[in-house]
Design a protein around this motif. Structure first.
Motif, PDB file in Angstrom:
ATOM      1  N   ARG A 259       0.827  -1.209   0.000  1.00  0.00           N
ATOM      2  CA  ARG A 259       0.000   0.000   0.000  1.00  0.00           C
ATOM      3  C   ARG A 259       0.861   1.260   0.000  1.00  0.00           C
ATOM      4  NH1 ARG A 259      -2.176   0.571   4.443  1.00  0.00           N
ATOM      5  NH2 ARG A 259      -1.591  -1.287   5.628  1.00  0.00           N
ATOM      6  N   ILE A 260       1.978   1.229   0.721  1.00  0.00           N
ATOM      7  CA  ILE A 260       2.891   2.373   0.724  1.00  0.00           C
ATOM      8  C   ILE A 260       3.417   2.633  -0.689  1.00  0.00           C
ATOM      9  CG2 ILE A 260       5.176   3.139   1.513  1.00  0.00           C
ATOM     10  CD1 ILE A 260       4.530   1.751   4.200  1.00  0.00           C
ATOM     11  N   ASP A 261       3.677   1.573  -1.424  1.00  0.00           N
ATOM     12  CA  ASP A 261       4.219   1.738  -2.781  1.00  0.00           C
ATOM     13  C   ASP A 261       3.252   2.486  -3.698  1.00  0.00           C
ATOM     14  OD1 ASP A 261       6.453   1.341  -4.426  1.00  0.00           O
ATOM     15  OD2 ASP A 261       5.569  -0.421  -5.376  1.00  0.00           O
ATOM     16  N   GLN A 262       1.966   2.435  -3.379  1.00  0.00           N
ATOM     17  CA  GLN A 262       0.962   3.056  -4.241  1.00  0.00           C
ATOM     18  C   GLN A 262       0.798   4.560  -4.014  1.00  0.00           C
ATOM     19  OE1 GLN A 262      -0.396   1.213  -6.689  1.00  0.00           O
ATOM     20  NE2 GLN A 262       0.868  -0.459  -5.884  1.00  0.00           N
ATOM     21  N   ILE A 263       1.365   5.086  -2.935  1.00  0.00           N
ATOM     22  CA  ILE A 263       1.104   6.500  -2.610  1.00  0.00           C
ATOM     23  C   ILE A 263       1.940   7.458  -3.441  1.00  0.00           C
ATOM     24  CG2 ILE A 263       0.502   5.856  -0.238  1.00  0.00           C
ATOM     25  CD1 ILE A 263       3.161   7.073   0.683  1.00  0.00           C
ATOM     26  N   TRP A 264       2.946   6.927  -4.166  1.00  0.00           N
ATOM     27  CA  TRP A 264       3.932   7.819  -4.772  1.00  0.00           C
ATOM     28  C   TRP A 264       3.564   8.326  -6.157  1.00  0.00           C
ATOM     29  CZ3 TRP A 264       7.507  10.013  -1.929  1.00  0.00           C
ATOM     30  CH2 TRP A 264       7.819   9.410  -0.700  1.00  0.00           C
ATOM     31  N   ALA A 265       2.684   7.636  -6.874  1.00  0.00           N
ATOM     32  CA  ALA A 265       2.363   8.066  -8.239  1.00  0.00           C
ATOM     33  C   ALA A 265       1.798   9.486  -8.252  1.00  0.00           C
ATOM     34  CB  ALA A 265       1.382   7.084  -8.883  1.00  0.00           C
ATOM     35  N   GLU A 266       0.880   9.758  -7.350  1.00  0.00           N
ATOM     36  CA  GLU A 266       0.297  11.104  -7.281  1.00  0.00           C
ATOM     37  C   GLU A 266       1.342  12.124  -6.855  1.00  0.00           C
ATOM     38  OE1 GLU A 266      -3.317  13.491  -4.970  1.00  0.00           O
ATOM     39  OE2 GLU A 266      -3.273  11.286  -4.988  1.00  0.00           O
ATOM     40  N   ASP A 267       2.206  11.740  -5.913  1.00  0.00           N
ATOM     41  CA  ASP A 267       3.256  12.660  -5.464  1.00  0.00           C
ATOM     42  C   ASP A 267       4.229  12.998  -6.587  1.00  0.00           C
ATOM     43  OD1 ASP A 267       2.091  12.553  -3.017  1.00  0.00           O
ATOM     44  OD2 ASP A 267       3.780  11.669  -1.965  1.00  0.00           O
ATOM     45  N   VAL A 268       4.568  11.997  -7.398  1.00  0.00           N
ATOM     46  CA  VAL A 268       5.488  12.233  -8.519  1.00  0.00           C
ATOM     47  C   VAL A 268       4.853  13.182  -9.537  1.00  0.00           C
ATOM     48  CG1 VAL A 268       6.622  11.115 -10.492  1.00  0.00           C
ATOM     49  CG2 VAL A 268       6.793  10.100  -8.211  1.00  0.00           C
ATOM     50  N   ALA A 269       3.557  13.003  -9.809  1.00  0.00           N
ATOM     51  CA  ALA A 269       2.860  13.907 -10.725  1.00  0.00           C
ATOM     52  C   ALA A 269       2.843  15.334 -10.164  1.00  0.00           C
ATOM     53  CB  ALA A 269       1.443  13.411 -10.964  1.00  0.00           C
ATOM     54  N   THR A 270       2.607  15.448  -8.872  1.00  0.00           N
ATOM     55  CA  THR A 270       2.636  16.769  -8.231  1.00  0.00           C
ATOM     56  C   THR A 270       4.038  17.360  -8.294  1.00  0.00           C
ATOM     57  OG1 THR A 270       0.845  16.157  -6.728  1.00  0.00           O
ATOM     58  CG2 THR A 270       2.240  18.013  -6.066  1.00  0.00           C
ATOM     59  N   GLY A 271       5.059  16.497  -8.096  1.00  0.00           N
ATOM     60  CA  GLY A 271       6.439  16.950  -8.171  1.00  0.00           C
ATOM     61  C   GLY A 271       6.785  17.530  -9.530  1.00  0.00           C
TER      62      GLY A 271
END
Length: 323
Positions: A259-271
């Motif tokens: 589940r932790i692995d799934q949180i980063w896609a949105e963060d990368v797009a925001t980045g």
């Protein structure tokens, strides 16, 4: 016994009305970055969930990051008992566990790696060096990109550039003909501002506006995957009842980590939006150079693993991490 513990660390039993009650175990932890940093977001989630799920049995007291203990020494501090637990970069302790940096050397997601037996094998390799590998706070979408103060048009233009790296990236940057310098994250801005480096490699989330004015370009594609291992002192872990050990490891590896692995896609797009707002110009390498960059990244890093850990171990681990 570790003097940093906030409660007596033992499977001690206290008698209340004839009933034996196990004392809650608390481990003190440090992180490679400050608590508010984006790259420890996954560990923050893990700590919260462990403390909720195992309340009354096991707790993590997250004491802080580099302000508590220098990041490059955290794994050794765990090994020698100065602290109970650390979440760190795989490459920050490759001198202690030569295979640790292999956690970066893949383009596979956590849930693809998990069934291969990779984490079980890495647990054995950590144990050989006196460390317990609890698991990983994965961040597959958080690849590592080159951030520069000048444009490049092709891989040939990297020759001679001074690039800040962490140890996993050092062989790749050397292979590109650039000059790698290993620096803690907290020293990157000053090095860029003073012209000591021409660029650095890092993930893409949570910091772009802080580098406005010293970074002008970001190179795509990125390389590798991010993942932050959680290591525990062996003696401290042995104080945890075996059944509780198994339940914690199962929760970390099979429940929380995917589940932790799934949180980063949105963060990368925001980045990416934050980088654009900070004025970073995107450089997209050609298809040919992109393919070459990723091949150089993998082959140069695995060659170092083979030299330091042995060709047989390197081949075994690479087979688990290659698509």
């Amino acid at each position: 016994m570790n003097m940093l513990k906030s409660v007596t660390f033992a499977a001690a039993m206290t008698v209340f009305g004839g009933a034996a009650v196990a004392e809650e175990i608390t481990m003190n932890a440090v992180s490679l970055a400050p608590r508010q940093a984006d790259i420890v977001r996954g560990f923050a989630m893990l700590v919260d969930e462990i403390n909720t799920k195992f309340e009354g049995e096991f707790q993590i007291n997250w004491r802080g990051g580099p302000e508590v203990m220098p990041p490059f020494g955290q794994a050794e501090a765990v090994r020698n008992g100065a602290i109970d637990m650390a979440v760190t970069s795989p490459s920050y302790y490759s001198g202690l566990v030569p295979t640790s940096s292999t956690m970066n050397l893949s383009f596979m997601r956590y849930d693809e790696i998990r069934p291969t037996g990779y984490y079980e094998r890495m647990t054995e390799l950590h144990a050989e060096k006196g460390l317990v590998l609890l698991g990983e706070a994965p961040a597959t979408d958080l690849a590592f990109h080159m951030f520069l103060n000048k444009p490049v048009a092709s891989l040939a233009d990297f020759e001679g550039l001074r690039i800040r790296v962490f140890p996993t990236l050092l062989p790749m940057v050397k292979a590109l003909g650039a000059e790698p310098l290993v620096l803690p994250m907290g020293e990157i801005f000053t090095a860029m501002e003073r012209g000591a480096i021409d660029g650095f490699m890092r993930g893409t989330v949570g910091w772009a506006e802080q580098f406005e004015g010293v970074v002008t370009h970001v190179v795509y594609p990125g390389v590798y995957r991010a993942g932050f291992p959680v290591v525990v002192n062996e003696d401290a872990w042995n104080e945890v009842p075996e059944d509780l050990q198994e339940r914690i490891i199962t929760f970390v590896r099979d429940d929380a980590a995917p589940r932790i692995d799934q949180i980063w896609a949105e963060d990368v797009a925001t980045g990416a939006k934050e980088m654009a707002a900070a004025g970073f110009e995107v450089i997209e390498l050609s298809d040919e150079d992109s393919t070459r960059l990723r091949a150089i990244a993998m082959d140069s890093a695995w060659a170092v693993i083979a030299d330091e850990a042995g060709a047989e171990v390197a081949a075994e681990l690479r087979a688990m991490l290659d698509r």
